[in-house]
Design a protein around this motif. Structure first.
Motif, PDB file in Angstrom:
ATOM      1  N   LEU A   1      70.188  23.366  20.882  1.00 55.98           N
ATOM      2  CA  LEU A   1      69.945  22.998  19.481  1.00 55.98           C
ATOM      3  C   LEU A   1      68.927  21.868  19.388  1.00 55.98           C
ATOM      4  N   SER A   2      69.049  20.853  20.224  1.00 52.38           N
ATOM      5  CA  SER A   2      68.154  19.700  20.125  1.00 52.38           C
ATOM      6  C   SER A   2      66.718  20.084  20.480  1.00 52.38           C
ATOM      7  N   THR A   3      66.543  20.758  21.610  1.00 49.45           N
ATOM      8  CA  THR A   3      65.184  21.130  22.016  1.00 49.45           C
ATOM      9  C   THR A   3      64.615  22.231  21.122  1.00 49.45           C
ATOM     10  N   GLY A   4      65.461  23.172  20.713  1.00 48.14           N
ATOM     11  CA  GLY A   4      65.002  24.265  19.855  1.00 48.14           C
ATOM     12  C   GLY A   4      64.524  23.765  18.500  1.00 48.14           C
ATOM     13  N   SER A   5      65.240  22.799  17.929  1.00 48.84           N
ATOM     14  CA  SER A   5      64.859  22.291  16.605  1.00 48.84           C
ATOM     15  C   SER A   5      63.523  21.568  16.652  1.00 48.84           C
ATOM     16  N   VAL A   6      63.258  20.823  17.728  1.00 46.27           N
ATOM     17  CA  VAL A   6      61.989  20.098  17.825  1.00 46.27           C
ATOM     18  C   VAL A   6      60.839  21.049  18.157  1.00 46.27           C
ATOM     19  N   ALA A   7      61.091  22.004  19.069  1.00 40.01           N
ATOM     20  CA  ALA A   7      60.040  22.969  19.421  1.00 40.01           C
ATOM     21  C   ALA A   7      59.638  23.793  18.210  1.00 40.01           C
ATOM     22  N   ALA A   8      60.630  24.258  17.448  1.00 41.82           N
ATOM     23  CA  ALA A   8      60.334  25.042  16.246  1.00 41.82           C
ATOM     24  C   ALA A   8      59.750  24.164  15.152  1.00 41.82           C
ATOM     25  N   GLY A   9      60.324  22.981  14.961  1.00 43.57           N
ATOM     26  CA  GLY A   9      59.794  22.072  13.940  1.00 43.57           C
ATOM     27  C   GLY A   9      58.352  21.708  14.198  1.00 43.57           C
TER      28      GLY A   9
ATOM     29  N   VAL B   1      57.371  25.292  23.705  1.00 50.55           N
ATOM     30  CA  VAL B   1      58.537  25.239  24.596  1.00 50.55           C
ATOM     31  C   VAL B   1      58.183  24.500  25.881  1.00 50.55           C
ATOM     32  N   PHE B   2      57.009  24.760  26.434  1.00 49.49           N
ATOM     33  CA  PHE B   2      56.574  24.055  27.639  1.00 49.49           C
ATOM     34  C   PHE B   2      56.393  22.570  27.364  1.00 49.49           C
ATOM     35  N   VAL B   3      55.871  22.252  26.179  1.00 47.78           N
ATOM     36  CA  VAL B   3      55.679  20.851  25.809  1.00 47.78           C
ATOM     37  C   VAL B   3      57.024  20.130  25.716  1.00 47.78           C
ATOM     38  N   ILE B   4      57.989  20.753  25.049  1.00 51.35           N
ATOM     39  CA  ILE B   4      59.312  20.142  24.910  1.00 51.35           C
ATOM     40  C   ILE B   4      60.020  20.064  26.252  1.00 51.35           C
ATOM     41  N   ARG B   5      59.782  21.043  27.105  1.00 49.72           N
ATOM     42  CA  ARG B   5      60.363  21.001  28.460  1.00 49.72           C
ATOM     43  C   ARG B   5      59.879  19.751  29.198  1.00 49.72           C
ATOM     44  N   ALA B   6      58.605  19.407  29.031  1.00 51.24           N
ATOM     45  CA  ALA B   6      58.059  18.218  29.678  1.00 51.24           C
ATOM     46  C   ALA B   6      58.672  16.942  29.102  1.00 51.24           C
ATOM     47  N   VAL B   7      58.935  16.942  27.786  1.00 53.75           N
ATOM     48  CA  VAL B   7      59.511  15.764  27.131  1.00 53.75           C
ATOM     49  C   VAL B   7      60.998  15.638  27.448  1.00 53.75           C
ATOM     50  N   ALA B   8      61.720  16.790  27.454  1.00 51.58           N
ATOM     51  CA  ALA B   8      63.177  16.772  27.625  1.00 51.58           C
ATOM     52  C   ALA B   8      63.591  16.484  29.059  1.00 51.58           C
ATOM     53  N   GLY B   9      62.712  16.786  30.016  1.00 44.52           N
ATOM     54  CA  GLY B   9      63.034  16.472  31.407  1.00 44.52           C
ATOM     55  C   GLY B   9      63.795  17.560  32.116  1.00 44.52           C
ATOM     56  N   ASP B  10      65.130  17.461  32.130  1.00 44.81           N
ATOM     57  CA  ASP B  10      65.932  18.349  32.975  1.00 44.81           C
ATOM     58  C   ASP B  10      66.516  19.555  32.237  1.00 44.81           C
ATOM     59  N   VAL B  11      66.099  19.836  31.014  1.00 45.87           N
ATOM     60  CA  VAL B  11      66.625  20.992  30.277  1.00 45.87           C
ATOM     61  C   VAL B  11      65.907  22.248  30.756  1.00 45.87           C
ATOM     62  N   PRO B  12      66.641  23.280  31.210  1.00 45.12           N
ATOM     63  CA  PRO B  12      65.988  24.494  31.711  1.00 45.12           C
ATOM     64  C   PRO B  12      65.196  25.209  30.618  1.00 45.12           C
ATOM     65  N   MET B  13      64.121  25.894  31.027  1.00 41.80           N
ATOM     66  CA  MET B  13      63.300  26.645  30.077  1.00 41.80           C
ATOM     67  C   MET B  13      64.134  27.687  29.346  1.00 41.80           C
ATOM     68  N   ALA B  14      65.037  28.348  30.075  1.00 41.80           N
ATOM     69  CA  ALA B  14      65.861  29.395  29.463  1.00 41.80           C
ATOM     70  C   ALA B  14      66.705  28.834  28.328  1.00 41.80           C
ATOM     71  N   THR B  15      67.182  27.606  28.488  1.00 38.33           N
ATOM     72  CA  THR B  15      67.994  26.976  27.445  1.00 38.33           C
ATOM     73  C   THR B  15      67.156  26.711  26.196  1.00 38.33           C
ATOM     74  N   ILE B  16      65.920  26.258  26.401  1.00 37.79           N
ATOM     75  CA  ILE B  16      65.056  25.976  25.248  1.00 37.79           C
ATOM     76  C   ILE B  16      64.693  27.270  24.534  1.00 37.79           C
ATOM     77  N   PHE B  17      64.319  28.313  25.295  1.00 40.38           N
ATOM     78  CA  PHE B  17      63.987  29.595  24.664  1.00 40.38           C
ATOM     79  C   PHE B  17      65.184  30.153  23.896  1.00 40.38           C
ATOM     80  N   LYS B  18      66.375  30.001  24.454  1.00 36.02           N
ATOM     81  CA  LYS B  18      67.580  30.446  23.746  1.00 36.02           C
ATOM     82  C   LYS B  18      67.796  29.618  22.483  1.00 36.02           C
TER      83      LYS B  18
END
Length: 434
Positions: A141-149, A385-402
């Motif tokens: 939810l946290s990474t998805g909201s920022v990536a989409a926003g 998603v790649f940008v947020i992955r770099a900011v979030a650190g240890d959150v897997p890509m699959a979690t962000i895409f989901k």
């Protein structure tokens, strides 16, 4: 070999170059130059390269890009983005999932001064993600909201996507900016609904924040006042006819620098960083425009747009069937290409078909930008998603895409509504310009 066949070979070479990681600007420049060399000789190719490059960089309307990019970079360096997020959080953070909703609102507000999807996602992500993690929000939810926003930065004016679209199609930047306002508000609202539905299904995904009194909420809102004032003056100035888009961008950048200096929120080092980032981004965008200007004559000489239009007509799909095919093509390309690359490569081919079927070019600009936004959060590329992955650190890509899937559904619904009701995009520009 026929002209159309030469054009098809050139287009294939363009994609091969991009697959080989050649920057899109140079890919277009190479294909355009050597394509014209093959069709018209060295003199024709050299003359086109020089004249088109010169006309691209001397286009007065393109000054919007460095000014609004500077505005966003100064606002980020001065910490104004923190004020926007804190103000949004003060008003909606007390609700379940409120921090995610505040992230969306913060992205929407920062989009109105940055014009960049990636800049918006990075700037708000650095502020919002640590706070959501501290309060135990689900990573999706946290990474998805920022990536989409963050994708709102490509839709809400001043959008670099609209500027490039206007330059390539010879449309009004002001009309496109105004056309993006209501769709941007609508999509932001849908994103907040997506957050609400997510926490309704999984309450543990987003807990409530502290409830603040009315006076405290006003205090946080006052902290965001400088950037809100810049938004109102620059975008509102275009609406009331006080500024042209270029003048608006310069006024907005100047005001942001003055506010940053007055609040002592940015030192010389921060201002230098803002200038350097602005120069880098501007150089990249100008290079893309030059590349597109060199490629377009090659496509015109080889009659690729005409051939594509005849193909779409021969399929007998009708206006909306052809539009659906074009949108589907954008969705497929969005899985592999950057948004601006998609725009500059496809517009010379798709735009004549769209106008040939009688669709409003301003409305199609909004549709194209929304579809490109969708590509920013869809696999396998999903730039945001790649940008947020770099900011979030240890959150897997699959979690962000989901995590972005509910927001992707909201974007699809928004797109359907704008196609069904074009006045959502056209109401404000038509009321302004008649």
């Amino acid at each position: 070999m026929s002209d159309v066949a030469i054009g098809a070979v050139g287009f294939a070479c363009l994609f091969v170059l991009m697959v080989l990681r050649t920057p899109v600007a140079f890919s277009m420049l190479i294909v355009g130059f050597f394509g014209m060399l093959a069709t018209g000789g060295m003199r024709f190719a050299s003359a086109t390269l020089v004249t088109e490059s010169y006309s691209a960089v001397t286009n007065y309307s393109l000054l919007v890009v460095p000014m609004f990019v500077l505005l966003g970079n100064v606002a980020s360096e001065a910490g104004f983005s923190r004020g926007l997020y804190d103000a949004a959080n003060a008003w909606v953070g007390r609700f379940r999932g409120g921090l995610a909703s505040a992230s969306v609102l913060g992205c929407a507000a920062f989009s109105a001064v940055s014009g960049s999807s990636v800049a918006t996602a990075v700037t708000i992500g650095k502020v919002a993600l640590p706070e959501m993690r501290r309060l135990g929000y689900a990573d999706g939810l946290s990474t998805g909201s920022v990536a989409a926003g963050g994708t709102l930065g490509f839709l809400i004016p001043p959008s670099t996507g609209f500027v490039i679209y206007a330059i390539l199609t010879e449309q009004s930047i002001g009309r496109l900016f105004m056309a993006g306002i209501l769709p941007g508000v609508l999509m932001c609202s849908f994103f907040i609904v997506a957050v609400w539905l997510t926490v309704l299904r999984r309450p543990e995904a987003g807990r409530r924040g502290p409830k603040l009194g009315f006076g405290e909420r006003l205090r946080f809102l006052a902290g965001a006042a400088p950037l809100i004032a810049v938004m109102v003056i620059s975008i509102g100035g275009i609406y009331v006819g006080a500024f042209t888009p270029v003048e608006s961008s310069a006024v907005g950048a100047g005001l942001t620098i003055l506010f940053a200096a007055f609040r002592r929120g940015m030192g010389l080092a921060g201002f230098r960083n803002a200038i350097l980032e602005t120069v880098q981004t501007t150089a990249m965008l100008y290079a893309i425009v030059i590349g597109a200007n060199v490629l377009n004559p090659f496509l015109a000489v080889t009659h690729i747009p005409d051939a594509f239009g005849e193909l779409m007509t021969s399929l007998g799909l009708g206006a909306y069937g052809s539009l659906a095919m074009i949108i589907f093509a954008y969705v497929l390309l969005g899985m592999f290409l950057d948004g601006l690359a998609m725009l500059v490569i496809t517009l010379p081919i798709f735009f004549p078909v769209i106008t040939g079927f009688g669709f409003n070019p301003i409305w199609f600009g909004v549709v194209a930008v929304i579809v490109i936004e969708m590509g920013m959060i869809t696999p396998p590329v999903g730039l945001n998603v790649f940008v947020i992955r770099a900011v979030a650190g240890d959150v897997p890509m699959a979690t962000i895409f989901k995590g972005v899937m509910p927001f992707l559904a909201a974007m699809i619904l928004c797109l359907i509504l704008i196609i069904a009701f074009p006045q959502i995009a056209l109401l404000i520009p038509n009321s302004m310009f008649g």
